[in-house]
Design a protein around this motif. Structure first.
Motif, PDB file in Angstrom:
ATOM      1  N   ALA A   3      16.037   2.506  -3.421  1.00  0.00           N
ATOM      2  CA  ALA A   3      16.411   1.869  -4.767  1.00  0.00           C
ATOM      3  C   ALA A   3      17.692   2.298  -5.343  1.00  0.00           C
TER       4      ALA A   3
ATOM      5  N   LYS B  42      19.397  -6.464  -5.962  1.00  0.00           N
ATOM      6  CA  LYS B  42      18.451  -5.384  -5.606  1.00  0.00           C
ATOM      7  C   LYS B  42      17.023  -5.884  -5.918  1.00  0.00           C
ATOM      8  N   LEU B  43      16.022  -5.388  -5.288  1.00  0.00           N
ATOM      9  CA  LEU B  43      14.839  -5.549  -5.258  1.00  0.00           C
ATOM     10  C   LEU B  43      14.057  -4.856  -6.428  1.00  0.00           C
ATOM     11  N   THR B  44      12.992  -5.184  -7.049  1.00  0.00           N
ATOM     12  CA  THR B  44      12.208  -4.874  -8.026  1.00  0.00           C
ATOM     13  C   THR B  44      11.733  -3.286  -7.695  1.00  0.00           C
ATOM     14  N   LYS B  45      11.581  -2.486  -8.825  1.00  0.00           N
ATOM     15  CA  LYS B  45      11.249  -1.160  -8.871  1.00  0.00           C
ATOM     16  C   LYS B  45       9.979  -0.940  -9.575  1.00  0.00           C
ATOM     17  N   ALA B  46       9.613  -2.141  -9.917  1.00  0.00           N
ATOM     18  CA  ALA B  46       8.305  -2.106 -10.912  1.00  0.00           C
ATOM     19  C   ALA B  46       7.016  -1.434 -10.062  1.00  0.00           C
ATOM     20  N   GLN B  47       6.548  -0.362 -10.547  1.00  0.00           N
ATOM     21  CA  GLN B  47       5.233   0.252  -9.955  1.00  0.00           C
ATOM     22  C   GLN B  47       5.559   1.108  -8.919  1.00  0.00           C
TER      23      GLN B  47
ATOM     24  N   PRO C 101       5.073  -4.311  -5.876  1.00  0.00           N
ATOM     25  CA  PRO C 101       5.884  -5.492  -6.083  1.00  0.00           C
ATOM     26  C   PRO C 101       7.007  -5.392  -5.206  1.00  0.00           C
ATOM     27  N   THR C 102       7.419  -4.236  -4.835  1.00  0.00           N
ATOM     28  CA  THR C 102       8.953  -4.252  -4.241  1.00  0.00           C
ATOM     29  C   THR C 102       8.651  -4.995  -2.928  1.00  0.00           C
TER      30      THR C 102
ATOM     31  N   ASP D 196       8.596  -8.699  -3.535  1.00  0.00           N
ATOM     32  CA  ASP D 196      10.198  -9.325  -3.771  1.00  0.00           C
ATOM     33  C   ASP D 196      10.594  -9.513  -2.402  1.00  0.00           C
TER      34      ASP D 196
END
Length: 128
Positions: free
Chosen positions: A71, A50-55, A20-21, A24
């Protein structure tokens, strides 16, 4: 996902990971950034938002030629030296080696040489 990183008029091919990052980051391209020296190991540039940190993993290590996202600070990092494990470091991709090993090493060495110098203006863009 393949991207180009153009510096000093020459494009270098990178392959992004399927996370995901990285997705993004890819969605924001094209992107022009000035990379600044940090810790005699990497060049960094802040990303807003900021970029996503999902997963994302808790952290990772980085190798020469890797693109990562730190992050806690919200910065992109391109490594020109290997770096040990860091909490909050998310792998995005690496310098592609789809050409012969000899050519890939030469391109890697050339790009790393660019990174290890002064601040560097680069353009990140999508490749088909």
């Amino acid at each position: 996902m393949n991207i180009s990183v153009t510096a000093n008029g020459k494009a270098y091919r990178f392959t992004l990971l399927d996370n995901p990052t990285a997705k993004d980051f890819y969605a924001r391209l094209p992107l022009k950034l000035t990379l600044k020296a940090y810790a005699n190991t990497e060049k960094i540039a802040m990303l807003e938002p900021k970029l996503t940190k999902a997963q994302a993993p808790k952290g990772t290590s980085a190798k020469r030629g890797d693109i990562t996202y730190y992050a806690p600070w919200g910065n992109l990092a391109l490594f020109y030296r290997d770096f040990g494990y860091a909490d909050g470091l998310i792998p995005l991709g690496t310098l592609s080696n789809e050409t012969s090993n000899e050519m890939s090493k030469a391109m890697s060495d050339e790009f790393v040489e660019l990174l290890s110098g002064k601040d560097l203006e680069v353009v990140f863009d999508k490749l088909p």
